[in-house]
Design an enzyme around this catalytic site. Sequence first.
Site, short mmCIF file in Angstrom:
data_model
loop_
_atom_site.label_atom_id
_atom_site.label_comp_id
_atom_site.label_asym_id
_atom_site.label_seq_id
_atom_site.Cartn_x
_atom_site.Cartn_y
_atom_site.Cartn_z
CD GLN A 1 -39.30 46.70 86.33
OE1 GLN A 1 -38.28 46.42 85.75
NE2 GLN A 1 -40.15 45.73 86.53
CE LYS B 1 -36.49 43.18 85.87
NZ LYS B 1 -37.11 44.19 84.81
CG ASP C 1 -37.11 45.45 79.26
OD1 ASP C 1 -37.29 44.47 79.51
OD2 ASP C 1 -37.36 46.62 79.63
N1 L34 Z 1 -39.23 46.90 81.32
N2 L34 Z 1 -40.93 46.22 82.95
C1 L34 Z 1 -39.89 46.23 82.02
N3 L34 Z 1 -39.19 44.87 81.62
C2 L34 Z 1 -39.87 43.66 82.32
O1 L34 Z 1 -39.11 42.59 82.02
C3 L34 Z 1 -40.77 43.79 83.39
N4 L34 Z 1 -41.14 42.75 84.08
C4 L34 Z 1 -42.70 42.81 84.38
C5 L34 Z 1 -42.98 43.99 85.07
N5 L34 Z 1 -42.43 45.29 84.37
C6 L34 Z 1 -41.38 45.11 83.46
C7 L34 Z 1 -40.54 42.09 84.82
O2 L34 Z 1 -39.26 42.16 85.18
C8 L34 Z 1 -42.68 41.72 85.38
N6 L34 Z 1 -41.26 41.12 85.68
C9 L34 Z 1 -40.94 40.53 86.65
C10 L34 Z 1 -39.69 40.25 87.14
C11 L34 Z 1 -39.28 39.25 87.96
C12 L34 Z 1 -40.25 38.67 88.79
C13 L34 Z 1 -41.49 38.87 88.40
C14 L34 Z 1 -41.93 39.54 87.43
C15 L34 Z 1 -39.77 37.82 89.88
O3 L34 Z 1 -38.72 37.60 90.37
N7 L34 Z 1 -40.85 37.15 90.31
C16 L34 Z 1 -40.58 35.96 91.52
C17 L34 Z 1 -41.34 36.43 92.66
C18 L34 Z 1 -40.92 37.99 93.10
C19 L34 Z 1 -41.68 38.62 94.42
O4 L34 Z 1 -41.28 37.90 95.53
O5 L34 Z 1 -42.38 39.28 94.20
C20 L34 Z 1 -41.04 34.53 91.37
O6 L34 Z 1 -40.63 33.82 91.85
O7 L34 Z 1 -41.93 34.65 90.27
#
Ligand code: L34
Length: 298
Positions: free
Chosen positions: A96, A52, A119
């Site tokens: 988070q 982020k 959020d």
């Molecule tokens: N407050 N907490 C708050 N806001 C959010 O919007 C989140 N979330 C969830 C968990 N807690 C939170 C996220 O940001 C899940 N989440 C999130 C964000 C980014 C990715 C996955 C979940 C992401 O970038 N996923 C990548 C892979 C990352 C890796 O290698 O682990 C993808 O390609 O899916």
Amino acid sequence: MAEILDGKQLARTIRTELKEKVAELKSSGITPGLALLLVGDNPASQVYVRSKAKACAEVGIFSIVEKRPAETTQEEVLELIARWNADPRIHGILVQLPLPAHIDEQAVLLAIDPRKDVDGFHPENMGRLVEGLPGFVPCTPAGIIEILRRYNISTVGKHAVVLGRSNIVGKPIANLLYQKSAYANATVTICHTATQDLAQYTRSADILIVAAGRPQLITGDYVREGVVVIDVGINRIEDPSAPKGYRLVGDVDFDSVAPKAAAITPVPGGVGPMTIAMLLTNTLRAATGEAFSVRQFD
Ligand code: L34
């Protein structure tokens, strides 16, 4: 074989668009600012918060990352939020999740100024969403609508089935999908852990949104030909042969579902990157002040 809904590529496109809009806002004297709080050492949360902050830098959003140990008290968290609520350089505040068990999550989310709640987790923003008023839409659900919109997948009059009823995905996406708007207007069914004969519902879905938190729960047997599948699950599965010792799988068994689907999001590279792109979008909306005056999906 299904069309792959490439969230990673789409997120890149959105960041490019945002970069220009941020530059424009900066030239009028406002630099959008985002404050991120990470409490504890959840490894996935560390990855997400880092992504982020990096995404903010890429589009020109100013960001602050505060990391605190797992033992941090609720009072300390509330103090940080109060400080950011009062700081004019900070337009968006993100705590988070998950928080350590001794911290009352609801109390923390309630403390965030709704106008800085990028959020969209504050009850005021949840209420605005349900009533169809302008406000912040949570990032993952917003990312899902954006994927459907940009791939020209209409949900109007379709049957959308949502698996999962969490505050951060299931509830808000279900509430978005039935809104009277060109990018929603679906008939919505919400399924959860107590649903009997889940397959009966999933097989009648035109659009299937899976946010169950159970690795590869949905197999080919659960869907009909031509379904559009959005896989929100991100599960780390131990895999000694993988470079990091684990690999990521969704809540959908891609190999058996994709051959039947018209379109499907992959994991990784689907909804995850879009969540971050929409956080940037929301931060810009916070900085311009349009969050409470213009509906996001109209
Ligand atoms: N407050 N907490 C708050 N806001 C959010 O919007 C989140 N979330 C969830 C968990 N807690 C939170 C996220 O940001 C899940 N989440 C999130 C964000 C980014 C990715 C996955 C979940 C992401 O970038 N996923 C990548 C892979 C990352 C890796 O290698 O682990 C993808 O390609 O899916």
